[in-house]
Each structure stands twice: as C-alpha cells, then as structure tokens.
Scaffold this active site. Structure first.
Site, PDB file in Angstrom:
ATOM      1  N   GLY A  55      28.685 -39.219  -0.167  1.00 34.93           N
ATOM      2  CA  GLY A  55      27.556 -40.264  -0.083  1.00 34.93           C
ATOM      3  C   GLY A  55      26.332 -39.606  -0.709  1.00 34.93           C
ATOM      4  CB  CYS A  56      22.787 -40.570  -0.373  1.00 32.12           C
ATOM      5  SG  CYS A  56      20.971 -39.884  -0.580  1.00 32.12           S
ATOM      6  CG  PHE A  57      22.924 -35.405  -3.578  1.00 26.54           C
ATOM      7  CD1 PHE A  57      21.579 -36.084  -3.449  1.00 26.54           C
ATOM      8  CD2 PHE A  57      23.210 -34.946  -4.989  1.00 26.54           C
ATOM      9  CE1 PHE A  57      20.738 -36.228  -4.612  1.00 26.54           C
ATOM     10  CE2 PHE A  57      22.368 -35.249  -6.054  1.00 26.54           C
ATOM     11  CZ  PHE A  57      21.181 -35.841  -5.897  1.00 26.54           C
ATOM     12  CD1 TRP A  58      18.541 -36.384  -1.655  1.00 29.94           C
ATOM     13  CD2 TRP A  58      17.393 -38.297  -0.996  1.00 29.94           C
ATOM     14  NE1 TRP A  58      17.417 -36.842  -2.865  1.00 29.94           N
ATOM     15  CE2 TRP A  58      17.201 -38.014  -2.373  1.00 29.94           C
ATOM     16  CE3 TRP A  58      17.055 -39.574  -0.272  1.00 29.94           C
ATOM     17  CZ2 TRP A  58      16.220 -39.162  -3.329  1.00 29.94           C
ATOM     18  CZ3 TRP A  58      16.363 -40.294  -1.005  1.00 29.94           C
ATOM     19  CH2 TRP A  58      15.859 -40.068  -2.398  1.00 29.94           C
TER      20      TRP A  58
END
Length: 215
Positions: A55-58
């Site tokens: 998912g979102c890499f942050w």
C-alpha cells in the site's frame, strides 16, 4: 488527464509510459530517522535487503524504520516496466509499478521471517489492486525476494498466513511474490515522509489477524 484514472489492471508492457534513461531526482544523503544512507545500492557486509509492497509507501516505510535491527529504509517503485518513473506516472497506473519500501537489515538482530510476518500483519494481502480506500495497481501487495532463502521463507509464510485467513473465511491472499525487479528510488519528498510530516496520511488497512505461532 490520465493521472486521475484509477487503474485496477496491469497493462501490456508496450503500453506503459516511456520513462527516462536516468533518474531526475536528487535525494538527501542521510536517512532522517536512522542517519544511514538513503541510497543503499551497497549494503554493509553481512546485511540483507528486503523489498515489500504493502500500500501507500509512506506508512509502510515508517513501520520498518521503527523495527529494531533495520539499518536503513527507502521508498521507491518496483515491479513495473517504465524506467525511472515519477510519482505521478506511477499513480496513473501506466507504469505497472507498485509503491515499495526497501529495507536493509541486520539478520543477526531481526530475521527476514519476522519482517515478512510484520508485512502480513500491517496490511490486507487479500485486496488485490487496492488497500482500503487507496485504489490502483500501485497499491498491490508484493514481496520481492533477493535470494533463494528469502523466496523459500516468503512462500512458506504466505501459505501459513493464507491458510489462517482461509480458516477464518477472510479471502485469498493476492500477494505477488517474485525475484526483486529493478527498484527505482522515489522523489526526496517521499523519503521518510512521516518523519517530515508527523500528521501525514497513513493507510494501514489490515485483516486484524496476527500471524499464527509457528514452530
């Protein structure tokens, strides 16, 4: 234009964006949290590299930089066809990349198996081309192994977790497992994003199922 489209299927390689021959991005030299190099093409002797898409890499990067035994992390793009893509290009669904986190770790302090177990617990590997409200091919679940030993561990643990989810009626694991492809570092503003923006976006869709105890 195409940047607003939510692509939920990979496209033929010949239909992907052309990209560029080299990265136009300049990265900070040091990791904001771990004070290690951000570029880790050469890891310290005895260390290993793991690459995951969850998912979102942050939020994914934050989880791993907080893991004891991890020396450095970075975020980037992996598993696609467009060379040196930009964030906007990846989000268009026309590069076939997933948002990835690259983890360099000391196996004497944390095992690859433990990193894989954390991977399964902190996202939902049954959602296909999405994580929660984040929809698109760039959010697919992926394990990119860097050695035969990592492949064996990844496949064995995927089966264990998949069997547990099936037992609970929670769906089939859709995680992509393959040898690590070319990894392209993301733009500097995405590196350690949540250390720079503590109240920034975190997507931690998950099944709520802990990894089963194994012998």
């Amino acid at each position: 234009m195409f940047f607003t489209r939510k692509q939920t299927d990979l496209i033929a390689p010949e239909q992907t964006l052309p990209g560029r021959s080299e990265s136009p991005f300049r990265l900070a030299e040091r990791h904001v949290v771990l004070d290690a190099p951000v570029r880790t093409d050469e890891a310290p002797e005895g260390y290993e590299v793991a690459v995951f898409g969850l998912g979102c890499f942050w939020g994914a990067e934050e989880i791993y930089w907080k893991t004891p035994g991890v020396w450095s992390t970075s975020v980037g793009y992996a598993g696609g066809d467009t060379p040196n893509p930009s964030y906007e290009e990846v989000c268009s669904g026309r590069t076939n990349h997933t948002e990835a986190v690259r983890v360099v770790f000391d196996p004497a302090q944390v095992s690859y198996a433990d990193l894989v177990k954390a991977f399964f617990e902190v996202h939902d590997p049954t959602q296909g081309m999405r994580q929660g409200n984040d929809v698109g091919t760039q959010y697919r679940s992926a394990i990119y192994y860097t050695s035969p030993a990592q492949e064996q561990t990844a496949r064995e643990l995927t089966k264990v977790y998949g069997d547990e989810l099936a037992r609970r009626g929670l769906g089939e694991v859709t995680t992509e497992i393959r040898e690590v492809p070319t990894y392209y570092y993301a733009e500097d503003q995405h590196q350690q994003y949540l250390a720079k923006n503590p109240y920034g976006y975190r997507c931690h869709a998950n099944t709520g199922v802990r990894f089963p105890q194994t012998a």
